[in-house]
Design an enzyme around this catalytic site. Sequence first.
Site, PDB file in Angstrom:
ATOM      1  N   THR A 132       3.353 -15.036 -39.202  1.00 22.28           N
ATOM      2  CA  THR A 132       2.936 -13.684 -39.606  1.00 22.28           C
ATOM      3  C   THR A 132       3.005 -12.708 -38.436  1.00 22.28           C
ATOM      4  OG1 THR A 132       0.671 -14.344 -39.146  1.00 22.28           O
ATOM      5  CG2 THR A 132       1.382 -14.448 -41.456  1.00 22.28           C
ATOM      6  N   VAL A 174       6.852 -12.031 -33.393  1.00 19.49           N
ATOM      7  CA  VAL A 174       7.913 -12.976 -33.014  1.00 19.49           C
ATOM      8  C   VAL A 174       8.218 -13.919 -34.177  1.00 19.49           C
ATOM      9  CG1 VAL A 174       8.551 -14.852 -31.454  1.00 19.49           C
ATOM     10  CG2 VAL A 174       7.384 -12.832 -30.550  1.00 19.49           C
ATOM     11  N   ARG A 190       5.418 -23.848 -19.875  1.00 17.80           N
ATOM     12  CA  ARG A 190       6.639 -23.456 -19.148  1.00 17.80           C
ATOM     13  C   ARG A 190       6.803 -24.104 -17.778  1.00 17.80           C
ATOM     14  NH1 ARG A 190       5.899 -17.164 -20.436  1.00 17.80           N
ATOM     15  NH2 ARG A 190       6.539 -17.197 -22.618  1.00 17.80           N
ATOM     16  N   CYS A 194       9.750 -13.191 -21.893  1.00 17.03           N
ATOM     17  CA  CYS A 194      10.810 -12.269 -22.357  1.00 17.03           C
ATOM     18  C   CYS A 194      11.517 -11.541 -21.205  1.00 17.03           C
ATOM     19  CB  CYS A 194      10.238 -11.258 -23.340  1.00 17.03           C
ATOM     20  SG  CYS A 194       8.603 -10.652 -22.913  1.00 17.03           S
ATOM     21  N   GLN A 208       8.499  -2.495 -19.844  1.00 18.52           N
ATOM     22  CA  GLN A 208       8.336  -3.424 -20.967  1.00 18.52           C
ATOM     23  C   GLN A 208       7.718  -2.742 -22.188  1.00 18.52           C
ATOM     24  OE1 GLN A 208       7.399  -6.916 -17.786  1.00 18.52           O
ATOM     25  NE2 GLN A 208       6.919  -7.469 -19.881  1.00 18.52           N
ATOM     26  N   SER A 248       5.810  -3.964 -28.034  1.00 21.63           N
ATOM     27  CA  SER A 248       5.903  -5.130 -28.922  1.00 21.63           C
ATOM     28  C   SER A 248       5.827  -6.447 -28.156  1.00 21.63           C
ATOM     29  CB  SER A 248       7.185  -5.080 -29.755  1.00 21.63           C
ATOM     30  OG  SER A 248       8.315  -5.035 -28.918  1.00 21.63           O
ATOM     31  N   GLY A 249       6.005  -6.399 -26.845  1.00 17.95           N
ATOM     32  CA  GLY A 249       5.814  -7.606 -26.038  1.00 17.95           C
ATOM     33  C   GLY A 249       4.377  -8.102 -26.087  1.00 17.95           C
ATOM     34  N   LYS A 283       5.101 -14.993 -13.381  1.00 19.71           N
ATOM     35  CA  LYS A 283       5.983 -15.722 -14.311  1.00 19.71           C
ATOM     36  C   LYS A 283       7.442 -15.450 -13.942  1.00 19.71           C
ATOM     37  CE  LYS A 283       2.892 -15.442 -18.288  1.00 19.71           C
ATOM     38  NZ  LYS A 283       2.583 -14.671 -19.509  1.00 19.71           N
ATOM     39  N   HIS A 318      12.940  -4.282 -23.780  1.00 15.21           N
ATOM     40  CA  HIS A 318      12.533  -4.256 -22.371  1.00 15.21           C
ATOM     41  C   HIS A 318      13.721  -3.794 -21.515  1.00 15.21           C
ATOM     42  CE1 HIS A 318       8.928  -6.210 -23.493  1.00 15.21           C
ATOM     43  NE2 HIS A 318       9.067  -7.388 -22.908  1.00 15.21           N
TER      44      HIS A 318
HETATM   45  N1  LIG Z   1       6.229 -10.177 -28.445  1.00 18.61           N
HETATM   46  C1  LIG Z   1       7.129 -10.596 -27.561  1.00 18.61           C
HETATM   47  O1  LIG Z   1       8.057  -9.870 -27.120  1.00 18.61           O
HETATM   48  C2  LIG Z   1       7.059 -11.998 -27.035  1.00 18.61           C
HETATM   49  C3  LIG Z   1       8.087 -12.445 -26.229  1.00 18.61           C
HETATM   50  C4  LIG Z   1       8.049 -13.746 -25.730  1.00 18.61           C
HETATM   51  C5  LIG Z   1       6.984 -14.542 -26.062  1.00 18.61           C
HETATM   52  N2  LIG Z   1       5.973 -14.091 -26.854  1.00 18.61           N
HETATM   53  C6  LIG Z   1       4.876 -15.008 -27.156  1.00 18.61           C
HETATM   54  O2  LIG Z   1       4.910 -15.343 -28.549  1.00 18.61           O
HETATM   55  C7  LIG Z   1       3.572 -15.544 -29.020  1.00 18.61           C
HETATM   56  C8  LIG Z   1       3.308 -14.663 -30.223  1.00 18.61           C
HETATM   57  O3  LIG Z   1       3.538 -13.309 -29.895  1.00 18.61           O
HETATM   58  P1  LIG Z   1       3.585 -12.154 -31.003  1.00 18.61           P
HETATM   59  O4  LIG Z   1       4.049 -10.968 -30.271  1.00 18.61           O
HETATM   60  O5  LIG Z   1       4.303 -12.596 -32.227  1.00 18.61           O
HETATM   61  O6  LIG Z   1       1.997 -12.011 -31.357  1.00 18.61           O
HETATM   62  P2  LIG Z   1       1.323 -11.459 -32.706  1.00 18.61           P
HETATM   63  O7  LIG Z   1       2.170 -10.453 -33.372  1.00 18.61           O
HETATM   64  O8  LIG Z   1      -0.058 -11.089 -32.290  1.00 18.61           O
HETATM   65  O9  LIG Z   1       1.240 -12.758 -33.665  1.00 18.61           O
HETATM   66  C9  LIG Z   1       0.454 -13.883 -33.341  1.00 18.61           C
HETATM   67  C10 LIG Z   1       0.720 -14.998 -34.354  1.00 18.61           C
HETATM   68  O10 LIG Z   1      -0.029 -16.154 -33.958  1.00 18.61           O
HETATM   69  C11 LIG Z   1      -0.772 -16.617 -35.094  1.00 18.61           C
HETATM   70  N3  LIG Z   1      -2.013 -17.287 -34.695  1.00 18.61           N
HETATM   71  C12 LIG Z   1      -3.038 -16.769 -33.987  1.00 18.61           C
HETATM   72  N4  LIG Z   1      -4.027 -17.684 -33.881  1.00 18.61           N
HETATM   73  C13 LIG Z   1      -3.592 -18.794 -34.514  1.00 18.61           C
HETATM   74  C14 LIG Z   1      -4.171 -20.070 -34.780  1.00 18.61           C
HETATM   75  N5  LIG Z   1      -5.385 -20.400 -34.322  1.00 18.61           N
HETATM   76  N6  LIG Z   1      -3.440 -20.980 -35.473  1.00 18.61           N
HETATM   77  C15 LIG Z   1      -2.191 -20.658 -35.939  1.00 18.61           C
HETATM   78  N7  LIG Z   1      -1.613 -19.454 -35.753  1.00 18.61           N
HETATM   79  C16 LIG Z   1      -2.307 -18.529 -35.044  1.00 18.61           C
HETATM   80  C17 LIG Z   1      -1.072 -15.355 -35.864  1.00 18.61           C
HETATM   81  O11 LIG Z   1      -1.456 -15.688 -37.181  1.00 18.61           O
HETATM   82  P3  LIG Z   1      -2.470 -14.748 -38.030  1.00 18.61           P
HETATM   83  O12 LIG Z   1      -1.642 -13.590 -38.521  1.00 18.61           O
HETATM   84  O13 LIG Z   1      -2.910 -15.661 -39.092  1.00 18.61           O
HETATM   85  O14 LIG Z   1      -3.550 -14.320 -37.104  1.00 18.61           O
HETATM   86  C18 LIG Z   1       0.277 -14.654 -35.775  1.00 18.61           C
HETATM   87  O15 LIG Z   1       1.170 -15.220 -36.708  1.00 18.61           O
HETATM   88  C19 LIG Z   1       2.676 -15.301 -27.802  1.00 18.61           C
HETATM   89  O16 LIG Z   1       2.466 -16.531 -27.155  1.00 18.61           O
HETATM   90  C20 LIG Z   1       3.509 -14.408 -26.935  1.00 18.61           C
HETATM   91  O17 LIG Z   1       3.137 -14.500 -25.575  1.00 18.61           O
HETATM   92  C21 LIG Z   1       5.986 -12.837 -27.359  1.00 18.61           C
END
Ligand SMILES: NC(=O)c1ccc[n+]([C@@H]2O[C@H](COP(=O)([O-])OP(=O)(O)OC[C@H]3O[C@@H](n4cnc5c(N)ncnc54)[C@H](OP(=O)(O)O)[C@@H]3O)[C@@H](O)[C@H]2O)c1
Length: 334
Positions: free
Chosen positions: A11, A14, A99, A129, A156, A159-160, A213, A242
């Site tokens: 949801t 990412v 990582r 990222c 950056q 959305s990161g 990182k 970014h």
């Molecule tokens: N955004 C980027 O550019 C980017 C780039 C590289 C890496 N990342 C990494 O990817 C990850 C997610 O980032 P995002 O940007 O997609 O964040 P986000 O939009 O806040 O989404 C977080 C997701 O994690 C789920 N979640 C949270 N707590 C959970 C739990 N206890 N059990 C199962 N699912 C859970 C959420 O589900 P609910 O909706 O149910 O809360 C949601 O689907 C992070 O580790 C981030 O550091 C992000």
Amino acid sequence: MPSVVAVVGATGLVGREMLRVLEQRRFPASRVLPLASPRSAGKTVPFAGKELQVEPAVPERFEGVDIALFSAGATVARELAPQAAARGAVVIDNSSAWRMDPQVPLVVPEVNPQHAADRPKGIIANPNCSTIQMVVALKPIHDLARIRHVVVSTYQAASGKGNAAVEELDEQMRAIGRGETPAVAVFPSQIAQNLVMDWKPAQDGFWSEEELKMVHETRKILGDDTIAVTPTCVRVPVATGHSEAIHVQCDRPLTAAAVKAALSRAPGVVVQDDGYAPGRHPQPLACAGQDPVYVGRIREDLCVPGAINLWVVSDNLRKGAALNAVQIAELVTS
Ligand SMILES: NC(=O)c1ccc[n+]([C@@H]2O[C@H](COP(=O)([O-])OP(=O)(O)OC[C@H]3O[C@@H](n4cnc5c(N)ncnc54)[C@H](OP(=O)(O)O)[C@@H]3O)[C@@H](O)[C@H]2O)c1
């Protein structure tokens, strides 16, 4: 053979992008399971013209899963990734949890695909990222003349930091348009019309965790602990994409022409460089939704002989996260 693929964090920003990338690349999946927190029970997410029911990410849900793409943060990855791997899934995790574990490969398919095969814990980590797009651009230069020092400043996108951060940027811009003072909750200070350094401090209190990182992950991916990296990470009021200003010094002097030729041949890179032309360099708005790492402004340094400067832009949700993860999945299933 088609795989059963779980997307943990389906949801999130990412996770939703992962579903889009799996569909767009026609990943050979016999089944796709969207998983998230119990808060999302009852929600659906779009995939291949259907709405898939989101289920809670509990260990038993990984029975029969071949590939588990995780994007639910480090706490969830620390707890659930080993449980998914113990049930036979290859875990590809987007968080920082694994990582730097010496038994977990950190993979960018254009740079170190060979590392994906050696995964004693059944976990492969997707790099940060900012690091991903930087190493895609640096690898051809490292191959030319072995990089000694990189100085990088990042720009950056919101959305990161996930869904809530993008909503806050949008709401702050609307509030400014109404002549109101924007509310601040997700970022440490107003992001609209501002620049913010919003990452956690590293232990020494001078650098951010994000900056460290970029130092450590670059060395691990390029397999060279002697590379010096001097980063400054900055959050900018851009939704997606970014950008990075990069200065590179190598073992021997390089020309811009040699670097441009090497980058033009490099996988995953699109060179957009006709010298300096206002508005004609890679820009995040144009790169959002695209797969490549765009490189422009390839210049010999004015003051350091043989050093090269670059401007590198990529979609942080695609190459910086979802696309890189799905490319790793393609590597391990091919
Ligand atoms: N955004 C980027 O550019 C980017 C780039 C590289 C890496 N990342 C990494 O990817 C990850 C997610 O980032 P995002 O940007 O997609 O964040 P986000 O939009 O806040 O989404 C977080 C997701 O994690 C789920 N979640 C949270 N707590 C959970 C739990 N206890 N059990 C199962 N699912 C859970 C959420 O589900 P609910 O909706 O149910 O809360 C949601 O689907 C992070 O580790 C981030 O550091 C992000």
